[in-house]
Design an enzyme around this catalytic site. Structure first.
Site, PDB file in Angstrom:
ATOM      1  N   ASP A 153      17.106   4.698  -1.742  1.00 25.08           N
ATOM      2  CA  ASP A 153      16.197   4.045  -0.808  1.00 25.08           C
ATOM      3  C   ASP A 153      14.747   4.342  -1.204  1.00 25.08           C
ATOM      4  O   ASP A 153      14.351   4.072  -2.336  1.00 25.08           O
ATOM      5  CB  ASP A 153      16.546   4.514   0.616  1.00 25.08           C
ATOM      6  CG  ASP A 153      15.792   3.786   1.713  1.00 25.08           C
ATOM      7  OD1 ASP A 153      16.085   2.605   1.953  1.00 25.08           O
ATOM      8  OD2 ASP A 153      14.908   4.400   2.324  1.00 25.08           O
TER       9      ASP A 153
ATOM     10  N   HIS B 113      24.548   0.975   3.385  1.00 20.38           N
ATOM     11  CA  HIS B 113      23.313   1.416   2.754  1.00 20.38           C
ATOM     12  C   HIS B 113      23.331   2.883   2.336  1.00 20.38           C
ATOM     13  O   HIS B 113      22.747   3.248   1.308  1.00 20.38           O
ATOM     14  CB  HIS B 113      22.160   1.187   3.736  1.00 20.38           C
ATOM     15  CG  HIS B 113      20.837   1.673   3.264  1.00 20.38           C
ATOM     16  ND1 HIS B 113      20.202   1.158   2.146  1.00 20.38           N
ATOM     17  CD2 HIS B 113      20.009   2.640   3.758  1.00 20.38           C
ATOM     18  CE1 HIS B 113      19.042   1.765   1.984  1.00 20.38           C
ATOM     19  NE2 HIS B 113      18.904   2.677   2.940  1.00 20.38           N
TER      20      HIS B 113
END
Length: 298
Positions: A111, A278
């Site tokens: 991320d 994610h």
């Protein structure tokens, strides 16, 4: 309190920067070639709790908190957002590894940590031997190709970049509500241990930390894009091997083409989607460790 990895030593190392001295918190453990692990938003180095001890069997692992996150320093952002540019955040991490005695190292970022890793590899190419990023395409690519689906799913990208103190004030009214809404994606919040969740919530509840995280995003939508555009205009590409993993249940999978996207900025790209959302280090730690070991030992 912070989540402590078994067998790891907690360190606080101060590095120099254009914003003055910056203290970076990290945990170091294991033996073998060095690898730096960088976390995402709104998290800390605790994301590697299930990954770092396994990697430490083959590598010397350095898991650090990015500037503005966790236990690292949280300077107030400048008007041009340069304090939290990926260039500034990457320089911190490069200086950290140098101070630990590692002139060259492997690099793994999830991320926001993946975006810092991208900039670190671009600005210090001789230091990064191999690079792996998790669940991202390049920042410039994602902004330039924003669709309605992406904007609706990644709405926080456009909320957090609003001028100070708009997002900071809204989030401060109920940090736990905010973080639950943000992090309860495909797998829900049950994938986070109580200890990790408490650490993430503590960050969202800390006004200085929340300001820093907003500045991270403000920089991504301004000065970082300028740096990325300059690289592309100059024809600069990453030359070290780059591997990208992304969750097949996530928005990156639906809205972007990570392999193609990274080939625009790197010469040697491989990767695949994995069966999760994610938060790859916390949803599929075993598969991540296996893939990372295969990639980094070559």
């Amino acid at each position: 309190m912070t989540v402590v990895f078994p067998g790891f030593e907690q360190k606080r190392i101060t590095v120099s920067s254009d914003d003055g001295p910056i203290e970076i918190a990290c945990q170091v453990g294991g033996n073998g070639p060095p690898i730096l692990l960088l976390h995402g938003f709104p998290q800390t180095k605790a994301i590697w709790e299930l990954v770092a001890p396994e990697l430490a069997k083959s590598f010397t692992v350095v898991a650090s908190d990015l500037r503005g996150y966790g236990q690292s320093a949280k300077p107030h952002g400048k008007a041009d957002h340069s304090t939290y540019s990926k260039r500034s955040m990457a320089a911190d991490q490069h200086a950290l590894m140098q101070s630990l005695g590692y002139q060259q190292f492997f690099l793994l970022g999830h991320d926001r940590g993946g975006r810092v890793s991208h900039r670190l590899a671009m600005d210090f190419p001789d230091s990064v031997l191999r690079l792996m990023v998790l669940d991202i395409s390049p920042t410039l690519t994602m902004y330039d190709n924003t669709t309605m689906e992406f904007a609706k799913g990644y709405w926080h990208w456009f909320f957090l970049i609003q001028p100070e103190p708009i997002p900071e004030t809204f989030i401060a009214a109920n940090p736990e509500f905010w973080i639950k809404q943000h992090m309860g994606r495909h797998a829900g919040t049950g994938i986070f241990s109580p200890e990790r969740w408490a650490e993430y919530l503590a960050g969202a509840s800390n006004p200085q930390c929340m300001h820093s995280m907003c500045e991270d995003y403000r920089a991504a939508a301004s000065i970082d894009l300028a740096h990325d555009r300059a690289d592309r205009a100059a024809g600069k590409k990453l030359k070290m091997p780059l591997r990208v993993l992304w969750g097949e249940h996530g928005l990156v999978h639906r809205c972007f083409k990570p392999i193609e996207d990274w080939k625009a900025v790197a010469e040697n790209v491989s990767g695949k989607s994995v069966s999760c959302g994610h938060y790859i280090p916390e949803e599929l730690p075993g598969e991540l460790v296996t893939d990372a070991k295969q990639f980094f030992v070559r």
